[in-house]
Design a protein around this motif. Structure first.
Motif, PDB file in Angstrom:
ATOM      1  N   PHE A 168       9.875  -6.950  -9.934  1.00 52.09           N
ATOM      2  CA  PHE A 168       9.317  -7.351  -8.647  1.00 52.09           C
ATOM      3  C   PHE A 168       8.613  -6.183  -7.960  1.00 52.09           C
ATOM      4  N   ALA A 169       9.108  -4.977  -8.172  1.00 52.02           N
ATOM      5  CA  ALA A 169       8.414  -3.795  -7.650  1.00 52.02           C
ATOM      6  C   ALA A 169       7.035  -3.671  -8.289  1.00 52.02           C
ATOM      7  N   TRP A 170       6.954  -3.953  -9.571  1.00 49.83           N
ATOM      8  CA  TRP A 170       5.683  -3.952 -10.306  1.00 49.83           C
ATOM      9  C   TRP A 170       4.739  -5.004  -9.719  1.00 49.83           C
ATOM     10  N   PHE A 171       5.257  -6.211  -9.513  1.00 54.43           N
ATOM     11  CA  PHE A 171       4.440  -7.280  -8.929  1.00 54.43           C
ATOM     12  C   PHE A 171       3.973  -6.905  -7.530  1.00 54.43           C
ATOM     13  N   SER A 172       4.849  -6.289  -6.742  1.00 56.25           N
ATOM     14  CA  SER A 172       4.497  -5.886  -5.375  1.00 56.25           C
ATOM     15  C   SER A 172       3.352  -4.884  -5.377  1.00 56.25           C
ATOM     16  N   ALA A 173       3.376  -3.956  -6.343  1.00 52.80           N
ATOM     17  CA  ALA A 173       2.295  -2.974  -6.445  1.00 52.80           C
ATOM     18  C   ALA A 173       0.973  -3.660  -6.763  1.00 52.80           C
TER      19      ALA A 173
END
Length: 214
Positions: free
Chosen positions: A60-65
């Motif tokens: 989800f951190a990847w998606f947020s970026a």
């Protein structure tokens, strides 16, 4: 797509905590005896679920970026920073909630019922209210920014704003001592994640159309 990978691990984590466990995962305000019994009966399930939820937090951190980068490219730098901060906090909540499943399953903590109950409640707060409240600026500001940039239709952008308000409103579940408003957490979480999935699909299609014209 990162949101699809996220959902895979997130649902896997929830599945291990529900469908594959001997009974329903205890609520934060359940009796200590019930929490201890569930932990003793479902040690492996809890650890596997913790791994899946931790990975879902990283994805989800990847998606947020990615999501913040799309907004940043429209020239809305402040909105991009706000959405990334909200997404990163949600990801951190999932990651910590997953990692703490290992702490909750430690024999010395299970032997100390009050300590176990406290750790169990912390995992709920991190994986529930923290994730959902942090989603509020993510979906609301993201919806407004992408709608203003003509990357989202108006109805979808405003839906993000409404869901952001709903997610932020879930903070009131912290007020009653008995936890009678905890239903606001899954409501805000799943509706916001559904909106993000639809939005990601719309953005991906918009990007493909733009690439085909060049």
């Amino acid at each position: 797509m990162s949101i699809t990978v996220f959902f895979g691990f997130f649902i896997l984590g929830l599945m291990f905590h529900s469908a594959l466990a001997t009974s329903t995962y205890p609520a934060a305000d359940d009796a200590t005896e019930l929490i201890v019994r569930w932990r003793l009966e479902n040690a492996r399930v809890s650890r596997i679920s913790g791994v899946a939820l931790s990975i879902s937090g990283l994805v989800f951190a990847w998606f947020s970026a990615w999501f913040a980068t799309v907004i940043h490219r429209t020239g809305r730098v402040q909105a991009a920073l706000v959405t990334f901060a909200g997404g990163l906090l949600s990801a951190l909540g999932l990651l910590l909630s997953g990692v703490l499943q290992w702490v909750a399953q430690r024999p010395e903590n299970i032997a100390e019922a009050p300590v176990l109950h406290l750790v169990h409640q912390i995992t709920f707060v991190l994986g529930g209210p923290m994730v959902v409240i942090s989603l509020a600026p993510f979906v609301a500001v993201g919806g407004i920014a992408l709608m203003s940039a003509k990357l989202l239709p108006g109805w979808l952008g405003w839906t993000g704003v409404v869901l952001g308000v709903l997610a932020l409103g879930s903070v009131v579940m912290l007020l009653p001592e008995e936890g009678s408003l905890t239903y606001l957490v899954p409501l805000g979480r799943f509706l916001s994640l559904l909106w993000l999935t639809v939005t990601a699909v719309v953005l991906a299609r918009h990007r493909r159309r733009g690439a085909s014209r060049t």
